[in-house]
Design an enzyme around this catalytic site. Structure first.
Site, PDB file in Angstrom:
ATOM      1  N   ASP A  20     112.295  25.764  28.921  1.00  0.00           N
ATOM      2  CA  ASP A  20     112.791  26.352  30.181  1.00  0.00           C
ATOM      3  C   ASP A  20     112.664  27.876  30.277  1.00  0.00           C
ATOM      4  OD1 ASP A  20     113.469  23.704  30.496  1.00  0.00           O
ATOM      5  OD2 ASP A  20     115.604  24.041  30.825  1.00  0.00           O
ATOM      6  N   LYS A 118     111.682  18.215  33.837  1.00  0.00           N
ATOM      7  CA  LYS A 118     112.885  17.405  33.631  1.00  0.00           C
ATOM      8  C   LYS A 118     113.926  17.763  34.675  1.00  0.00           C
ATOM      9  CE  LYS A 118     114.722  20.694  30.241  1.00  0.00           C
ATOM     10  NZ  LYS A 118     115.915  21.140  30.993  1.00  0.00           N
ATOM     11  N   CYS A 163     120.211  23.475  27.107  1.00  0.00           N
ATOM     12  CA  CYS A 163     118.966  22.689  27.054  1.00  0.00           C
ATOM     13  C   CYS A 163     118.315  22.688  25.679  1.00  0.00           C
ATOM     14  CB  CYS A 163     118.007  23.177  28.136  1.00  0.00           C
ATOM     15  SG  CYS A 163     118.659  22.832  29.801  1.00  0.00           S
TER      16      CYS A 163
END
Ligand SMILES: [Zn+2]
Length: 216
Positions: A20, A118, A163
């Site tokens: 990310d 995702k 995450c």
């Protein structure tokens, strides 16, 4: 745990998982992680060391269930109970095809084979690159890695306590040897989340290292 790493970055059985590294998680972004942008040069250097690299993108439809704006009377960072369990609510972030969802332009890992998106299900969040927040829906990443002979993952990126941590714990659960490269991550640290993340990682058998511990 033995000091020597059983997998080196150039080992075809090892993969770097870059979590990310998107504008909404950078300073100035919708869900900024302090100093997140400062990781880019280090992650580029790590990426160059690894034969296998997977990059993830948080990639939500507008009106996603993890957004506080989707719940009347709720504010960002509130926690609510959803059918699949507790959910922290966030500012709108990483909406599909917006600038904030783009990977940082200076991220330079051209040989990365897979960019995994995702959090695409409107009603389920997914901190993890492996299993969505209902703890049932698979992203397919474990199968992808295993079919390609990968048995070990090294995890870096944003945010360490959400995450990165969830991805690393799920990697262990899926049977991968798993390391978190601590200096290649930054945390949000919301209500003690960073300390809890390290507890969860350790309990799962994820090993904390620093980038200096890696050799060819
Ligand atoms: Zn998200």
């Amino acid at each position: 745990m033995a000091a020597a790493l059983s997998r080196t970055p150039s080992d075809p059985r090892a993969a770097l998982l870059v979590i990310d590294m998107q504008y909404d998680f950078m300073p100035g972004g919708a869900l900024a992680v302090a100093e997140g942008d400062q990781l880019v040069p280090l992650i580029n250097r790590l990426g160059a060391q690894f034969r296998n690299v997977v990059i993830t993108q948080d990639w939500h439809p507008a009106g996603h269930i993890s957004f506080a704006s989707s719940h009347a009377g709720r504010a960002p960072f509130d926690s609510i109970n959803l059918p699949y369990g507790p959910q922290t609510l966030w500012p709108d972030h990483c909406v599909q095809a917006t600038r904030g969802a783009e990977l940082h332009a200076d991220l330079d890992i051209p040989h990365a084979q897979l960019i995994l998106r995702k959090g695409c299900n409107a009603g389920i969040d997914s901190y993890s690159a492996f299993v969505e927040a209902d703890r049932t829906t698979q992203t397919g990443l474990a199968g992808y890695l295993k079919e390609r002979g990968v048995d070990s993952v090294f995890v870096v990126g944003l945010a360490l306590d959400f995450c990165v941590a969830w991805s690393a714990v799920d990697a262990r659960t899926a049977g991968f040897n798993t390391w978190v490269i601590a200096d290649a991550c930054k945390a949000i640290d919301l209500g003690g989340s960073l300390e809890k993340a390290w507890q969860d990682l350790t309990a799962a058998g994820v090993v904390r290292i620093d980038s200096a511990d890696l050799t060819g």
